[in-house]
Design a protein around this motif. Structure first.
Motif, mmCIF file in Angstrom:
data_model
loop_
_atom_site.group_PDB
_atom_site.id
_atom_site.type_symbol
_atom_site.label_atom_id
_atom_site.label_comp_id
_atom_site.label_asym_id
_atom_site.label_seq_id
_atom_site.Cartn_x
_atom_site.Cartn_y
_atom_site.Cartn_z
ATOM 1 N N PHE A 169 0.829 -1.204 0.000
ATOM 2 C CA PHE A 169 0.000 0.000 0.000
ATOM 3 C C PHE A 169 0.862 1.251 0.000
ATOM 4 C CE2 PHE A 169 -2.188 3.346 2.462
ATOM 5 C CZ PHE A 169 -3.255 3.583 1.604
ATOM 6 N N ALA A 170 1.902 1.265 0.856
ATOM 7 C CA ALA A 170 2.794 2.429 0.898
ATOM 8 C C ALA A 170 3.448 2.655 -0.458
ATOM 9 C CB ALA A 170 3.855 2.238 1.982
ATOM 10 N N ALA A 171 3.856 1.551 -1.119
ATOM 11 C CA ALA A 171 4.464 1.681 -2.445
ATOM 12 C C ALA A 171 3.446 2.172 -3.462
ATOM 13 C CB ALA A 171 5.042 0.334 -2.879
ATOM 14 N N ALA A 172 2.191 1.728 -3.331
ATOM 15 C CA ALA A 172 1.145 2.123 -4.287
ATOM 16 C C ALA A 172 0.850 3.617 -4.201
ATOM 17 C CB ALA A 172 -0.124 1.316 -4.045
ATOM 18 N N VAL A 173 0.689 4.129 -2.986
ATOM 19 C CA VAL A 173 0.310 5.542 -2.848
ATOM 20 C C VAL A 173 1.464 6.481 -3.183
ATOM 21 C CG1 VAL A 173 -1.465 5.027 -1.145
ATOM 22 C CG2 VAL A 173 0.839 5.597 -0.370
ATOM 23 N N ASN A 174 2.687 5.961 -3.165
ATOM 24 C CA ASN A 174 3.836 6.814 -3.470
ATOM 25 C C ASN A 174 4.391 6.587 -4.872
ATOM 26 O OD1 ASN A 174 4.499 8.288 -0.837
ATOM 27 N ND2 ASN A 174 4.373 6.178 -0.129
ATOM 28 N N ALA A 175 3.803 5.645 -5.597
ATOM 29 C CA ALA A 175 4.291 5.354 -6.940
ATOM 30 C C ALA A 175 3.975 6.512 -7.886
ATOM 31 C CB ALA A 175 3.671 4.065 -7.456
ATOM 32 N N THR A 176 4.945 6.909 -8.678
ATOM 33 C CA THR A 176 4.728 7.959 -9.684
ATOM 34 C C THR A 176 4.321 7.367 -11.018
ATOM 35 O OG1 THR A 176 7.097 7.927 -10.198
ATOM 36 C CG2 THR A 176 6.351 9.536 -8.570
ATOM 37 N N ASP A 177 4.666 6.095 -11.218
ATOM 38 C CA ASP A 177 4.303 5.419 -12.458
ATOM 39 C C ASP A 177 2.901 4.831 -12.320
ATOM 40 O OD1 ASP A 177 5.221 4.151 -15.120
ATOM 41 O OD2 ASP A 177 4.488 2.426 -13.948
ATOM 42 N N GLU A 178 1.998 5.222 -13.199
ATOM 43 C CA GLU A 178 0.607 4.803 -13.086
ATOM 44 C C GLU A 178 0.456 3.296 -13.261
ATOM 45 O OE1 GLU A 178 -3.172 4.936 -12.133
ATOM 46 O OE2 GLU A 178 -1.803 6.652 -12.047
ATOM 47 N N ALA A 179 1.266 2.696 -14.140
ATOM 48 C CA ALA A 179 1.188 1.247 -14.339
ATOM 49 C C ALA A 179 1.590 0.496 -13.072
ATOM 50 C CB ALA A 179 2.081 0.835 -15.508
ATOM 51 N N GLN A 180 2.642 0.982 -12.406
ATOM 52 C CA GLN A 180 3.075 0.349 -11.160
ATOM 53 C C GLN A 180 2.010 0.514 -10.076
ATOM 54 O OE1 GLN A 180 6.462 2.169 -9.289
ATOM 55 N NE2 GLN A 180 6.773 0.478 -7.849
ATOM 56 N N ARG A 181 1.434 1.693 -10.027
ATOM 57 C CA ARG A 181 0.393 1.961 -9.039
ATOM 58 C C ARG A 181 -0.805 1.025 -9.239
ATOM 59 N NH1 ARG A 181 -1.320 6.325 -5.832
ATOM 60 N NH2 ARG A 181 -3.591 6.531 -5.681
ATOM 61 N N GLU A 182 -1.211 0.855 -10.485
ATOM 62 C CA GLU A 182 -2.344 -0.002 -10.795
ATOM 63 C C GLU A 182 -2.028 -1.465 -10.484
ATOM 64 O OE1 GLU A 182 -5.935 -1.478 -11.766
ATOM 65 O OE2 GLU A 182 -5.365 0.613 -11.403
#
Length: 615
Positions: free
Chosen positions: A574-587
């Protein structure tokens, strides 16, 4: 009689204990503040060039951080909040802007702040103590009592995102300094430092020794920790308050908890003591453990892969920190596949308990399972008096070893009917929380017996850092849906595993404004909710405990899609998701979390079916 072993986390001392005065002064190596309180095998691996990491690099050229892991983002944010409060205090010297500068520049700025008797020095940089082989700096320095020669004396202070104190100090007083009150020291009655905070105390002792070597240590051997404890005035007295969740306490209630590093408060095994243990001070405990690490490093540096190499000083013992340790592959290679510390991973025996059993010829689960405990205990128990409940602990370990030796994972405790609500329209509930303990995902598995497609998953989520109002809003949305389901199906059951979900429903409901749907949902928890953990605990014993992952896998045969399912892992995702700048990584991370949460709900669904089949 069992051979004598020293107790050290994560290691067994091999051979006869030797004097560990340490390497000769001037040796070009240093140990950091976590060395004395982390696994000594880490120190050994770091300086032993025969130890190979997975990438093939020799240990000696790897400059490990002495057991220190990278802090999570929430801890960093907490430290930044604390520093912002302290920076506002009159006279504070803030050196954080020099974080990217070289050490000599930062050290000169620190020396100048000390010379000017700055009351608080943020982000100081201390030069290494070469004779003592120590390096590292605390989060801040606070001016304390002057030294005998009248020069400024400083106290080391750490910032830690956890509680340091607990009630139960009897007539004792815990010294503290609430921030925002002119840094005036107060006393909290009936409060003491938590025993499990020994690592913090040993790190303070490490920094104290460095300050002492530099000639900057206060005349009083003390240190402080700023945690999430809260203190406030009540009828003129300062008292400990309930800790705050997920953030910094109010400015006037945040405090430095002071620790006397010479006070004997750490319980340590002692063979010659009548009770089997003695109390030692943080400085005594630190000096012993740090000297032992120096001895380990010296021996390790003599190992080059030749027949004349000295044997390793310590052998691995599996402890909690192994899971995240980069040296684990090297240690795992040295352990028997049936090693007790490796296989007994629930209510794990500590390093001394394992070492005593090994000294008595019991190293594997199979050996423990076939041991006559009644014959073993008279020799074993006197060696482990440092640990309360030692007999119960080894009996429990032997029971688990017996299961594992026969290839079993779970065992029925009682026979007969297992009490469960009748099958029917039901929901399986599982929530996910951030490291700040805010619920960002409510997941439900809807099981409608009339639905030919079978159970389906419903979720309510916000993949962002929620404040209290946003968490309340999301919970209202989820509970509105849940209440609607329960009103339409009055006999329906909501299944969950442990009281985690109910506790959070109660917490968020209590914080909301009246009226709100969460309060209605909370009333339903009294009538329509069923905790499967209680059912399992009454009926099942597990070699690896009775957590959902173990019971659903070994009992119901359920498997998570993710290769690394777990609550702590999900918080990292979750921490990585909310701080990800790359939309593909976030998704991708968002999808991973949703699949993990859905699998948790499907695991409780599968578990119910398995439990009914046992009756």
């Amino acid at each position: 009689m069992a051979r004598q072993y020293l107790r050290h986390a994560g290691a067994e001392l091999t051979g006869a204990p030797r004097s560990h005065a340490g390497p000769e002064a001037g040796s070009p190596f240093f140990l950091g503040p976590r060395a004395a309180c982390s696994c000594p095998v880490k120190t050994q691996n770091r300086f032993d060039e025969t130890v190979q990491l997975p990438d093939g690099a020799p240990g000696a050229v790897q400059d490990a951080a002495d057991g220190a892991g990278a802090p999570d983002r929430s801890s960093t944010a907490f430290a930044e909040q604390v520093c912002a409060l302290l920076a506002a205090q009159p006279g504070t010297r803030d050196l954080r802007q020099l974080a990217s500068s070289d050490l000599p520049t930062r050290a000169r700025a620190t020396a100048e702040a000390v010379a000017s008797s700055a009351p608080i020095i943020l982000a100081p940089a201390l030069l290494a103590d070469a004779p003592g082989h120590r390096r590292g700096s605390p989060d801040l320095l606070v001016l304390g009592p002057a030294r005998e020669d009248g020069s400024p004396g400083y106290l080391p202070v750490l910032v830690r995102r956890h509680r340091m104190l607990e009630a139960g100090g009897g007539e004792q007083f815990q010294r503290c300094t609430p921030l925002g009150h002119g840094m005036t020291r107060r006393q909290l009655p009936g409060v003491r430092v938590r025993a499990r905070r020994e690592p913090d105390l040993l790190q303070l002792a490490h920094h104290w020794r460095i300050l002492q070597a530099a000639g900057w240590a206060s005349a009083s051997p003390r240190g402080g920790v700023i945690g999430i404890d809260r203190a406030s005035q009540d009828d003129g007295l300062w008292r400990l308050r309930k800790h705050s969740r997920g953030g910094l306490p109010p400015a006037g209630e945040t405090m430095i908890s002071w620790v006397d590093l010479t006070a004997r408060q750490l319980r340590t095994y002692a063979r010659s003591a009548e009770r089997g243990w003695r109390l030692h001070s943080a400085l005594e405990r630190y000096d012993h453990e740090f000297a032992f690490r120096l001895h380990i490093a010296k021996v390790a540096m003599e190992r080059h892969g030749s027949p004349e190499d000295p044997p390793p000083t310590v052998n691995p013992v599996v402890v909690g920190e192994c899971e995240s340790c980069r040296w684990w592959p090297a240690c795992r290679h040295r352990l028997d596949p049936e090693d007790l510390s490796l296989q007994i991973d629930k209510a794990r025996l500590d390093p001394r308990e394992i070492s005593v059993l090994r000294s008595m010829g019991i190293t594997t689960t199979r050996q423990l399972a076939t041991t006559d405990l009644e014959a073993l205990l008279p020799e074993y128990l006197p060696e482990v008096q440092h640990r309360p409940g030692a007999e119960d602990r080894v009996r429990l370990a032997a029971r688990r070893a017996g299961l594992l030796a026969h290839g079993q994972q779970l065992q029925r405790i009682i026979s007969g009917h297992i009490e469960l609500p009748e099958p029917g329209w039901s929901l399986d509930l599982d929530i996910e929380t951030s490291v700040r303990d805010r619920v960002y995902l409510w997941g439900f598995l809807v099981d409608d017996p009339d639905d030919p497609d079978g159970p389906h998953y419903v979720h309510f989520s916000r993949f962002t850092l929620l404040d209290r109002a946003e968490e309340q809003e999301l919970a209202e949305e989820a509970m509105t849906w849940l209440v609607h389901c329960l009103e339409n199906h009055p006999q329906a059951r909501v299944y969950h595993y442990s009281d985690f979900e109910v506790v959070h429903i109660r917490r968020i409901a209590a914080a909301g404004r009246l009226p709100n749907t969460l309060r209605v949902a909370h009333e339903f928890t009294r009538s329509n909710f069923s905790d499967l953990f209680g059912v399992v605990k009454r009926n099942i014993f597990g070699a690896h405990g009775v957590g959902l992952k173990a019971v659903a896998q070994y009992g119901a045969g359920f498997h998570w899609r993710d290769a690394e399912p777990g609550g702590l892992n999900s918080q990292h995702w979750f921490a990585a998701a909310v701080n990800a700048t790359d939309e593909a990584q976030r998704e991708a991370l968002r999808r991973r979390l949703l699949e993990y949460n859905e699998d948790d709900t499907r695991a409780t669904w599968a578990l119910r079916g398995w439990l009914r089949g046992l009756s």
